[in-house]
Motif scaffolding. Structure first.
Motif, PDB file in Angstrom:
ATOM      1  N   TYR A   1     -16.348   8.215 -30.916  1.00 57.60           N
ATOM      2  CA  TYR A   1     -14.939   8.186 -31.412  1.00 57.60           C
ATOM      3  C   TYR A   1     -14.109   7.231 -30.652  1.00 57.60           C
ATOM      4  O   TYR A   1     -14.347   6.954 -29.475  1.00 57.60           O
ATOM      5  N   CYS A   2     -13.270   6.576 -31.356  1.00 54.38           N
ATOM      6  CA  CYS A   2     -12.669   5.187 -30.831  1.00 54.38           C
ATOM      7  C   CYS A   2     -10.881   5.248 -31.036  1.00 54.38           C
ATOM      8  O   CYS A   2     -10.456   6.022 -31.772  1.00 54.38           O
ATOM      9  N   ARG A   3     -10.492   4.698 -30.295  1.00 49.07           N
ATOM     10  CA  ARG A   3      -8.901   4.187 -30.666  1.00 49.07           C
ATOM     11  C   ARG A   3      -9.109   3.065 -31.624  1.00 49.07           C
ATOM     12  O   ARG A   3      -9.768   2.457 -32.158  1.00 49.07           O
TER      13      ARG A   3
ATOM     14  N   SER B   1      -7.705   0.223 -32.169  1.00 46.55           N
ATOM     15  CA  SER B   1      -7.848  -1.137 -31.890  1.00 46.55           C
ATOM     16  C   SER B   1      -9.347  -1.527 -31.430  1.00 46.55           C
ATOM     17  O   SER B   1      -9.532  -2.645 -31.072  1.00 46.55           O
ATOM     18  N   CYS B   2      -9.978  -0.448 -31.371  1.00 44.35           N
ATOM     19  CA  CYS B   2     -11.602  -0.752 -30.621  1.00 44.35           C
ATOM     20  C   CYS B   2     -12.294  -2.095 -31.331  1.00 44.35           C
ATOM     21  O   CYS B   2     -12.133  -2.081 -32.613  1.00 44.35           O
ATOM     22  N   ASN B   3     -12.893  -2.825 -30.615  1.00 48.41           N
ATOM     23  CA  ASN B   3     -13.325  -4.260 -31.064  1.00 48.41           C
ATOM     24  C   ASN B   3     -14.810  -3.723 -31.479  1.00 48.41           C
ATOM     25  O   ASN B   3     -15.743  -4.722 -31.650  1.00 48.41           O
ATOM     26  N   SER B   4     -15.365  -2.530 -31.485  1.00 44.96           N
ATOM     27  CA  SER B   4     -16.677  -2.418 -31.854  1.00 44.96           C
ATOM     28  C   SER B   4     -17.075  -2.557 -33.401  1.00 44.96           C
ATOM     29  O   SER B   4     -15.919  -2.811 -33.977  1.00 44.96           O
ATOM     30  N   ARG B   5     -18.414  -2.826 -33.705  1.00 48.14           N
ATOM     31  CA  ARG B   5     -18.419  -3.239 -34.977  1.00 48.14           C
ATOM     32  C   ARG B   5     -17.789  -2.042 -35.990  1.00 48.14           C
ATOM     33  O   ARG B   5     -17.722  -1.003 -35.755  1.00 48.14           O
TER      34      ARG B   5
ATOM     35  N   PRO C   1     -16.686  10.023 -26.255  1.00 43.71           N
ATOM     36  CA  PRO C   1     -15.998   8.819 -26.025  1.00 43.71           C
ATOM     37  C   PRO C   1     -16.431   7.649 -26.347  1.00 43.71           C
ATOM     38  O   PRO C   1     -17.795   7.221 -25.569  1.00 43.71           O
ATOM     39  N   CYS C   2     -16.041   6.739 -26.814  1.00 44.78           N
ATOM     40  CA  CYS C   2     -16.768   5.276 -26.962  1.00 44.78           C
ATOM     41  C   CYS C   2     -16.625   4.604 -25.430  1.00 44.78           C
ATOM     42  O   CYS C   2     -15.420   4.646 -24.907  1.00 44.78           O
ATOM     43  N   LYS C   3     -17.582   3.676 -25.182  1.00 38.99           N
ATOM     44  CA  LYS C   3     -17.439   3.085 -23.833  1.00 38.99           C
ATOM     45  C   LYS C   3     -16.682   2.049 -23.792  1.00 38.99           C
ATOM     46  O   LYS C   3     -16.279   1.457 -22.720  1.00 38.99           O
ATOM     47  N   ARG C   4     -16.465   1.513 -25.080  1.00 43.33           N
ATOM     48  CA  ARG C   4     -15.696   0.071 -24.889  1.00 43.33           C
ATOM     49  C   ARG C   4     -14.232   0.367 -24.932  1.00 43.33           C
ATOM     50  O   ARG C   4     -13.482  -0.232 -24.063  1.00 43.33           O
ATOM     51  N   CYS C   5     -13.800   1.076 -25.770  1.00 46.77           N
ATOM     52  CA  CYS C   5     -12.398   1.561 -26.023  1.00 46.77           C
ATOM     53  C   CYS C   5     -11.789   2.413 -25.143  1.00 46.77           C
ATOM     54  O   CYS C   5     -10.614   2.708 -24.666  1.00 46.77           O
ATOM     55  N   ARG C   6     -12.716   3.223 -24.402  1.00 47.44           N
ATOM     56  CA  ARG C   6     -12.146   4.314 -23.489  1.00 47.44           C
ATOM     57  C   ARG C   6     -11.313   5.178 -24.136  1.00 47.44           C
ATOM     58  O   ARG C   6     -10.012   5.174 -23.425  1.00 47.44           O
TER      59      ARG C   6
END
Ligand code: ZN
Length: 358
Positions: free
Chosen positions: A36-38, A40-44, A67-72
Motif C-alpha cells: 500500500y502507498c500514499r 503521490s507515490c511514484n511507483s508504477r 507498506p511500500c518502500k518507496r513512499c513509506r
C-alpha cells in the motif's frame, strides 16, 4: 475490513495524478502486489481493478498489505512529503537571495527533481522557482520599506539587475520598487536614445539637466530602467523642441567615447543620498585617463573605512560617463565591477589612457 470511503472515483483520480496534496488523507493498496502507498507515490501505476482505498495505515495492514518502500506510507507523522516541502519553503524564505536549482532542492529533499516539482506545486501552490521569485520580491518590499537605496535593495534581494526586478515587480509588487519611495514625484523626464561605439545610450533629462545616462541593449530595456528609477515621474519621449539639444549632447558623448573630447560639459540634475552625492562629486574630479581605488576614494572624502559604501555608490550611479564611476577600480589593480559591464569599463579606461598620452 476497510473503513468505507466515499467517492472512490475522486480518490482514483488523485492516485492517477499522484496528487501529493492528498497525502495523509488516504492510502491505496494494490491487492496483486500486496503493497500500500500514499497517493503521490511514484511507483508504477496499478490497474484500477486491483486497487483498494484505505483511510489509515492500520486499515491497509489489516487487509494484509505491507507498506511500500518507496513512499513509506507509515513515515511519521502522516505526511512526510508535506513536511519536507514546507521545510524547503522555509529554507527558501530564510535565504531568498540564494538561487537554488530544482536539482539542488530535490537533493536536499531526497526526491527526484520531477517528484519535487510536482509535490511542491501541489502542496505550496507554485513551483519552487516561482516560490523563490516570490520570496525575493517579499524581501525587496521589506528592504524598500526600510529605506535602503533602491538599487541596494534589489541586489540584496538577489536580483541581478534592475530591469529584471522591474519585470517581476510589475505583477507581484503591484507597483514598481521606486514607488515605495518618492521615485521622482513631480518631475517630468524626457528621454531618447542613440547609438555610440559602446552600444545604445539613453539620456533622460529634466528641465534642469541630465538625470539618467545609461547603456543598454534595447530602448525598451533602458526605458524599463528609467521607469524603475523614476516611477513617480512623468516620462515622455524627447519633444521636438529639445531635439537639437539632445543631438548636441549625443554628439559630445560620441566624441568623448572616441577619446576626442576628454572634458564633457553637459548640464546635470543629480539625485541621491548625501553620501552618494559626496562620492559622485569626488568622482567628477578624477582626471580623465586616471583611476582611483575604492579605498582611495573613501580616504579622499574623509571616510577611510567606507570603501564598501563607495563601491555601492559607484554601482548605483545612474549617470554614466558624466559621473565617471568607471574610473574607480580595485586596489589590487583589478577592474572591479561596472554597472554597464566589464567590457565597457575596460574599453573606456583603455580609450582614456591612450587619449591622454597623445
Ligand atoms: Zn508507494
Amino acid at each position: 475490513m476497510s473503513t468505507p470511503i466515499l467517492n472512490e472515483e475522486d480518490l482514483w483520480n488523485a492516485v492517477q495524478s499522484r496528487d501529493a496534496s492528498r497525502d495523509g488523507e488516504f492510502f491505496y493498496g494494490v491487492m496483486t502486489t500486496g503493497v500500500y502507498c500514499r497517493p503521490s507515490c511514484n511507483s508504477r501505476r496499478a490497474l484500477r481493478k486491483n486497487v483498494r482505498f484505505f483511510a489509515s495505515t492500520e486499515d491497509a495492514e489489516r487487509a494484509g498489505l505491507r507498506p511500500c518502500k518507496r513512499c513509506r506510507p507509515t513515515g511519521a507523522p502522516a505526511n512526510v512529503l508535506n513536511q519536507v516541502v514546507h521545510q524547503l519553503a522555509r529554507q527558501i524564505d530564510a535565504e531568498p537571495e540564494r538561487k537554488l536549482s530544482l536539482e539542488q532542492l530535490a537533493k536536499r529533499a531526497g526526491y527526484s527533481p520531477f517528484h519535487l516539482q510536482r509535490s511542491f506545486k501541489a502542496i505550496i501552490g507554485s513551483s519552487p522557482k516561482e516560490y523563490q521569485t516570490a520570496a525575493r520580491v517579499r524581501t525587496l518590499k521589506k528592504e524598500l520599506r526600510n529605506e535602503a537605496p533602491v538599487a541596494d535593495a534589489i541586489y540584496q534581494a538577489g536580483f541581478g539587475s534592475g530591469s529584471r526586478v522591474y519585470e517581476k515587480a510589475d505583477g507581484q509588487l503591484g507597483m514598481t520598487p521606486s514607488e515605495y519611495r518618492s521615485g521622482g514625484k513631480g518631475l517630468t523626464i524626457s528621454y531618447a536614445s542613440g547609438q555610440t561605439p559602446l552600444g545604445l545610450l539613453m539620456i533622460g533629462a529634466t528641465d534642469r539637466g541630465i538625470c539618467f545616462l545609461q547603456f543598454g541593449d534595447t530602448a525598451e530595456g533602458l526605458l524599463s530602467e528609467l521607469k524603475l528609477q523614476f516611477s513617480a515621474a512623468t516620462l515622455q519621449p524627447m519633444p521636438d523642441s529639445s531635439r537639437s539639444e539632445f543631438e548636441s549632447w549625443m554628439a559630445a558623448l560620441n566624441r568623448h567615447l572616441r577619446g576626442l573630447e576628454p572634458r564633457l560639459d553637459l548640464p546635470l540634475d543629480v539625485r541621491g543620498t548625501a553620501f552618494q552625492l559626496i562620492v559622485w562629486r569626488y568622482l567628477q574630479k578624477v582626471p580623465y585617463g586616471e583611476v582611483r581605488s575604492y579605498a582611495e576614494v573613501a580616504e579622499a572624502i574623509g571616510k577611510p573605512s567606507a570603501a564598501r559604501a563607495v563601491a555601492r555608490a559607484c554601482a548605483t550611479n545612474s549617470i554614466a560617463l558624466l559621473i565617471p564611476c568607471h574610473r574607480v577600480v580595485r586596489g589590487t589593480g583589478e577592474l572591479g565591477g561596472y554597472r554597464w559591464g566589464m567590457q565597457r569599463k575596460r574599453v573606456l579606461l583603455d580609450t582614456e589612457r591612450a587619449a591622454s598620452k597623445r
